[in-house]
Design a protein around this motif. Structure first.
Motif, PDB file in Angstrom:
ATOM      1  N   LEU A  44      22.059 -22.632 -18.878  1.00  0.00           N
ATOM      2  CA  LEU A  44      23.027 -23.590 -19.231  1.00  0.00           C
ATOM      3  C   LEU A  44      23.980 -22.742 -20.357  1.00  0.00           C
ATOM      4  O   LEU A  44      25.268 -23.284 -20.576  1.00  0.00           O
ATOM      5  N   ALA A  45      23.489 -21.687 -20.659  1.00  0.00           N
ATOM      6  CA  ALA A  45      24.435 -20.852 -21.628  1.00  0.00           C
ATOM      7  C   ALA A  45      24.591 -21.854 -22.853  1.00  0.00           C
ATOM      8  O   ALA A  45      26.005 -21.699 -23.238  1.00  0.00           O
ATOM      9  N   VAL A  46      23.934 -22.304 -23.588  1.00  0.00           N
ATOM     10  CA  VAL A  46      24.248 -22.984 -24.651  1.00  0.00           C
ATOM     11  C   VAL A  46      23.670 -22.437 -26.033  1.00  0.00           C
ATOM     12  O   VAL A  46      22.773 -21.680 -25.948  1.00  0.00           O
ATOM     13  N   ASP A  47      24.159 -22.871 -27.042  1.00  0.00           N
ATOM     14  CA  ASP A  47      23.643 -22.203 -28.425  1.00  0.00           C
ATOM     15  C   ASP A  47      22.591 -23.407 -29.098  1.00  0.00           C
ATOM     16  O   ASP A  47      22.320 -24.290 -28.361  1.00  0.00           O
ATOM     17  N   ASP A  48      22.058 -22.885 -29.957  1.00  0.00           N
ATOM     18  CA  ASP A  48      20.965 -23.738 -30.582  1.00  0.00           C
ATOM     19  C   ASP A  48      21.183 -24.862 -30.836  1.00  0.00           C
ATOM     20  O   ASP A  48      20.566 -26.050 -30.825  1.00  0.00           O
ATOM     21  N   GLY A  49      22.514 -25.201 -31.424  1.00  0.00           N
ATOM     22  CA  GLY A  49      23.016 -26.696 -31.892  1.00  0.00           C
ATOM     23  C   GLY A  49      23.203 -27.504 -30.424  1.00  0.00           C
ATOM     24  O   GLY A  49      22.625 -28.616 -30.588  1.00  0.00           O
ATOM     25  N   LEU A  53      20.752 -30.955 -29.409  1.00  0.00           N
ATOM     26  CA  LEU A  53      21.194 -32.147 -29.020  1.00  0.00           C
ATOM     27  C   LEU A  53      20.386 -32.640 -27.724  1.00  0.00           C
ATOM     28  O   LEU A  53      20.314 -33.759 -27.623  1.00  0.00           O
ATOM     29  N   LEU A  54      20.286 -31.564 -26.949  1.00  0.00           N
ATOM     30  CA  LEU A  54      19.701 -31.849 -25.383  1.00  0.00           C
ATOM     31  C   LEU A  54      18.274 -32.216 -25.683  1.00  0.00           C
ATOM     32  O   LEU A  54      17.856 -33.405 -25.002  1.00  0.00           O
ATOM     33  N   LEU A  55      17.618 -31.631 -26.589  1.00  0.00           N
ATOM     34  CA  LEU A  55      16.311 -31.831 -26.824  1.00  0.00           C
ATOM     35  C   LEU A  55      15.908 -33.305 -27.382  1.00  0.00           C
ATOM     36  O   LEU A  55      15.017 -34.032 -27.205  1.00  0.00           O
ATOM     37  N   LEU A  56      17.188 -33.789 -28.020  1.00  0.00           N
ATOM     38  CA  LEU A  56      17.160 -35.141 -28.744  1.00  0.00           C
ATOM     39  C   LEU A  56      17.129 -36.135 -27.609  1.00  0.00           C
ATOM     40  O   LEU A  56      16.722 -37.083 -27.712  1.00  0.00           O
ATOM     41  N   CYS A  57      17.610 -35.992 -26.542  1.00  0.00           N
ATOM     42  CA  CYS A  57      17.598 -36.961 -25.296  1.00  0.00           C
ATOM     43  C   CYS A  57      16.248 -37.329 -25.096  1.00  0.00           C
ATOM     44  O   CYS A  57      16.047 -38.474 -24.546  1.00  0.00           O
ATOM     45  N   ILE A  58      15.295 -36.345 -25.029  1.00  0.00           N
ATOM     46  CA  ILE A  58      13.814 -36.576 -24.698  1.00  0.00           C
ATOM     47  C   ILE A  58      13.450 -38.045 -25.514  1.00  0.00           C
ATOM     48  O   ILE A  58      12.901 -39.066 -25.202  1.00  0.00           O
ATOM     49  N   GLY A  59      13.744 -37.873 -26.853  1.00  0.00           N
ATOM     50  CA  GLY A  59      13.370 -38.974 -27.758  1.00  0.00           C
ATOM     51  C   GLY A  59      14.002 -39.957 -27.691  1.00  0.00           C
ATOM     52  O   GLY A  59      13.439 -41.187 -27.602  1.00  0.00           O
ATOM     53  N   LEU A  60      15.267 -39.949 -27.633  1.00  0.00           N
ATOM     54  CA  LEU A  60      16.125 -40.965 -27.310  1.00  0.00           C
ATOM     55  C   LEU A  60      15.721 -41.972 -26.057  1.00  0.00           C
ATOM     56  O   LEU A  60      15.401 -43.153 -25.905  1.00  0.00           O
ATOM     57  N   GLY A  61      15.519 -41.305 -24.900  1.00  0.00           N
ATOM     58  CA  GLY A  61      14.952 -41.840 -23.795  1.00  0.00           C
ATOM     59  C   GLY A  61      13.780 -42.546 -23.936  1.00  0.00           C
ATOM     60  O   GLY A  61      13.630 -43.762 -23.444  1.00  0.00           O
ATOM     61  N   SER A  62      12.942 -41.768 -24.818  1.00  0.00           N
ATOM     62  CA  SER A  62      11.478 -42.459 -25.004  1.00  0.00           C
ATOM     63  C   SER A  62      11.518 -43.706 -25.774  1.00  0.00           C
ATOM     64  O   SER A  62      10.856 -44.687 -25.427  1.00  0.00           O
ATOM     65  N   VAL A  63      12.132 -43.467 -26.949  1.00  0.00           N
ATOM     66  CA  VAL A  63      12.055 -44.523 -27.753  1.00  0.00           C
ATOM     67  C   VAL A  63      12.826 -45.880 -27.236  1.00  0.00           C
ATOM     68  O   VAL A  63      12.330 -46.995 -27.319  1.00  0.00           O
ATOM     69  N   THR A  64      13.809 -45.641 -26.463  1.00  0.00           N
ATOM     70  CA  THR A  64      14.540 -46.837 -25.806  1.00  0.00           C
ATOM     71  C   THR A  64      13.554 -47.550 -24.824  1.00  0.00           C
ATOM     72  O   THR A  64      13.359 -48.604 -24.549  1.00  0.00           O
ATOM     73  N   SER A  97      14.009 -27.897 -14.242  1.00  0.00           N
ATOM     74  CA  SER A  97      13.998 -26.512 -14.167  1.00  0.00           C
ATOM     75  C   SER A  97      15.328 -26.181 -13.147  1.00  0.00           C
ATOM     76  O   SER A  97      15.521 -24.614 -13.155  1.00  0.00           O
ATOM     77  N   ILE A  98      15.931 -26.987 -12.821  1.00  0.00           N
ATOM     78  CA  ILE A  98      17.211 -26.417 -11.922  1.00  0.00           C
ATOM     79  C   ILE A  98      18.447 -27.174 -12.271  1.00  0.00           C
ATOM     80  O   ILE A  98      19.393 -26.875 -11.897  1.00  0.00           O
ATOM     81  N   ALA A  99      18.398 -28.206 -13.391  1.00  0.00           N
ATOM     82  CA  ALA A  99      19.439 -28.889 -13.695  1.00  0.00           C
ATOM     83  C   ALA A  99      20.740 -27.798 -13.855  1.00  0.00           C
ATOM     84  O   ALA A  99      20.756 -26.899 -15.081  1.00  0.00           O
ATOM     85  N   PRO A 100      21.900 -27.817 -13.331  1.00  0.00           N
ATOM     86  CA  PRO A 100      22.848 -26.743 -13.784  1.00  0.00           C
ATOM     87  C   PRO A 100      23.909 -27.033 -14.715  1.00  0.00           C
ATOM     88  O   PRO A 100      24.251 -25.770 -14.949  1.00  0.00           O
ATOM     89  N   THR A 101      24.036 -28.192 -15.084  1.00  0.00           N
ATOM     90  CA  THR A 101      25.138 -28.381 -16.185  1.00  0.00           C
ATOM     91  C   THR A 101      24.308 -28.991 -17.271  1.00  0.00           C
ATOM     92  O   THR A 101      23.266 -29.580 -17.440  1.00  0.00           O
ATOM     93  N   VAL A 102      25.085 -29.128 -18.398  1.00  0.00           N
ATOM     94  CA  VAL A 102      24.801 -29.585 -19.655  1.00  0.00           C
ATOM     95  C   VAL A 102      24.502 -31.057 -19.510  1.00  0.00           C
ATOM     96  O   VAL A 102      23.692 -31.869 -19.906  1.00  0.00           O
ATOM     97  N   ALA A 103      25.590 -31.564 -18.813  1.00  0.00           N
ATOM     98  CA  ALA A 103      25.364 -33.264 -18.512  1.00  0.00           C
ATOM     99  C   ALA A 103      24.313 -33.440 -17.809  1.00  0.00           C
ATOM    100  O   ALA A 103      23.527 -34.343 -17.954  1.00  0.00           O
ATOM    101  N   THR A 104      24.218 -32.948 -16.713  1.00  0.00           N
ATOM    102  CA  THR A 104      22.841 -33.039 -15.730  1.00  0.00           C
ATOM    103  C   THR A 104      21.581 -33.041 -16.423  1.00  0.00           C
ATOM    104  O   THR A 104      20.631 -33.619 -16.402  1.00  0.00           O
ATOM    105  N   MET A 105      21.587 -32.006 -17.486  1.00  0.00           N
ATOM    106  CA  MET A 105      20.320 -31.746 -18.015  1.00  0.00           C
ATOM    107  C   MET A 105      20.164 -32.672 -19.084  1.00  0.00           C
ATOM    108  O   MET A 105      18.878 -33.295 -19.234  1.00  0.00           O
ATOM    109  N   GLY A 106      21.193 -33.163 -19.742  1.00  0.00           N
ATOM    110  CA  GLY A 106      20.860 -34.423 -20.605  1.00  0.00           C
ATOM    111  C   GLY A 106      20.702 -35.548 -20.032  1.00  0.00           C
ATOM    112  O   GLY A 106      19.522 -36.212 -20.555  1.00  0.00           O
ATOM    113  N   ALA A 107      21.083 -35.808 -18.808  1.00  0.00           N
ATOM    114  CA  ALA A 107      20.753 -37.272 -17.891  1.00  0.00           C
ATOM    115  C   ALA A 107      19.191 -36.997 -17.433  1.00  0.00           C
ATOM    116  O   ALA A 107      18.485 -37.870 -17.791  1.00  0.00           O
ATOM    117  N   THR A 108      18.976 -35.980 -17.191  1.00  0.00           N
ATOM    118  CA  THR A 108      17.641 -35.499 -16.732  1.00  0.00           C
ATOM    119  C   THR A 108      16.547 -35.632 -17.996  1.00  0.00           C
ATOM    120  O   THR A 108      15.481 -36.310 -17.564  1.00  0.00           O
TER     121      THR A 108
END
Length: 399
Positions: A44-49, A53-64, A97-108
């Motif tokens: 995805l060519a993203v920085d640590d920040g 935020l992407l990793l936070l999506c797992i927690g948000l999905g779980s808690v919800t 393992s294949i999500a091509p964009t930040v948006a699709t990875m976040g949703a996944t």
């Protein structure tokens, strides 16, 4: 004739196996994601920040999802909800393992986290019911299977990626294994009570609020050791940077060992003493860790924390299923949700405290918070209590 196994005994054995498999699948699926993180960052060519935020999506999905899983389990039974959560995790894993964009990875990641939250709550509700029917402690062993699944998942994916197996292939293999395990388990899940008039959202009340708080504190400790133990060791000059992760390894092995032996310990000591002694042992472990003059003593601290904390959460889940202030399914969901929020938000809080007063002081604060576990053990194990007033009664231990 003495060797004949009754049908009810066979059913109990099958239901225990099904529960263990559900915990194994949840831990396995979650751990399969961890080795994929560096590949996702590169793809995805993203920085640590942005990655954070992407990793936070797992927690948000779980808690919800956790907030509603208790209701779904009450209405449809735990078997269906476990299968939906487990199969959903398995189906979503290859997409990570294949999500091509930040948006699709976040949703996944949101979907993956949601399915994780669903299976985690439902399998604990099922575990509570299986334990009740068995009439003996089983919860620690069930939670141990989550840890074992984590070791297996991380090991499988790391081995595959190290052998240059494409990430998609590795995740597809993991998906097949997870679905096979769920297919084996499916016929043996017990039929839990269904209620059609369960409210959509319930605020924890009475003893459940206390159980949720203690679970959040214990999960906070686990999350802090995962995220900050290496830095604590290296900043103190106890180990080299390359060996910073050894502290968490000792902690994880000790916790898994403690849970594998935890049911026998609870059967002998009871919930109250297990929780009290475990909490004290973990607090002592923090003390040893914080004053350790060398790496060996520090590892002893991690060992004591892991052993002490290992059976606290299983006891708290058992108590959530036994109390009468709320329906068991909603109580277990509340304990799961608030506890998981602790493991998500806690490490960030430790970071803020560490920035202000230093990491050793932040770990000292964790030890102080953990003191609430042995101090509240008597209150938290007042089975059947509907309010805090019962905490003042000298009730016997229950196993």
């Amino acid at each position: 004739m003495d060797n004949i196994v009754s049908p009810s005994t066979r059913v109990d054995a099958r239901s225990r196996l099904a529960t263990r498999l559900s915990f194994l699948v949840a831990g396995f699926g979650l751990a399969c994601w961890a080795p994929l993180v560096p590949f996702a960052k590169t793809r995805l060519a993203v920085d640590d920040g942005a990655l954070g935020l992407l990793l936070l999506c797992i927690g948000l999905g779980s808690v919800t999802a956790m907030q509603f899983t208790g209701v779904l389990t009450s209405r449809f039974g735990s078997r269906l909800v476990i299968l939906v959560g487990g199969i959903g995790m398995a189906a979503t894993l290859p997409l990570l393992s294949i999500a091509p964009t930040v948006a699709t990875m976040g949703a996944t990641l949101l979907a993956f986290g949601a399915f994780l939250g669903v299976i985690e709550v439902a399998m604990n509700i099922h575990a509570v019911e299986v334990e009740k029917r068995a009439g003996r402690p089983l919860m620690s062993g069930f939670h141990a299977l989550f840890s074992i699944g984590g070791f297996a998942g991380a090991g499988l994916m790391t081995t595959a990626l190290s052998a240059s197996v494409p990430a998609l292939v590795g995740t597809l293999v993991a998906t097949v294994l997870m679905i096979v395990a769920l297919i084996i388990a499916a016929p043996s899940f017990i039929a839990t009570t269904k209620e059609d008039d369960t409210p959509l959202f319930v605020i924890p009340r009475g003893i459940v609020a206390l159980l949720s708080l203690l679970t959040a504190i214990t999960f906070l400790v686990e999350g802090a050791i995962l995220d900050w133990s290496a830095l604590l060791l290296t900043d103190a000059g106890l180990v080299a940077a390359a060996k910073g992760g050894v502290g968490y390894m000792v902690f994880a092995i000790a916790m898994t060992t403690g849970r594998l032996t935890g049911d026998a310990i609870v059967a002998r000591l009871g919930d109250r003493r297990t929780m009290m002694l475990g909490g004290l042992l973990a607090v002592v472990g923090f003390g040893v860790l914080l004053v350790a003059p060398d790496a060996i003593i520090a590892m002893l601290g991690f060992l004591l924390i892991g052993l002490g904390a290992s059976n606290i959460v299983p006891v708290l889940f058992r108590q959530a299923g036994a109390q009468t202030a709320m329906p068991a399914s909603l109580a277990v969901a509340a304990v799961s949700t608030i506890g998981y929020a602790g493991i998500l938000a806690g490490p960030a809080g430790v970071g803020f405290v560490a920035h202000a007063v230093g990491l050793p002081a932040a770990f000292t604060l964790l030890a102080v918070l953990l003191c609430l576990v042995p101090l509240c053990a008597r209150c938290a194990t007042a089975i059947g209590a509907t309010s805090g007033d019962h905490c003042n009664r000298d009730e016997p231990d229950h196993s």
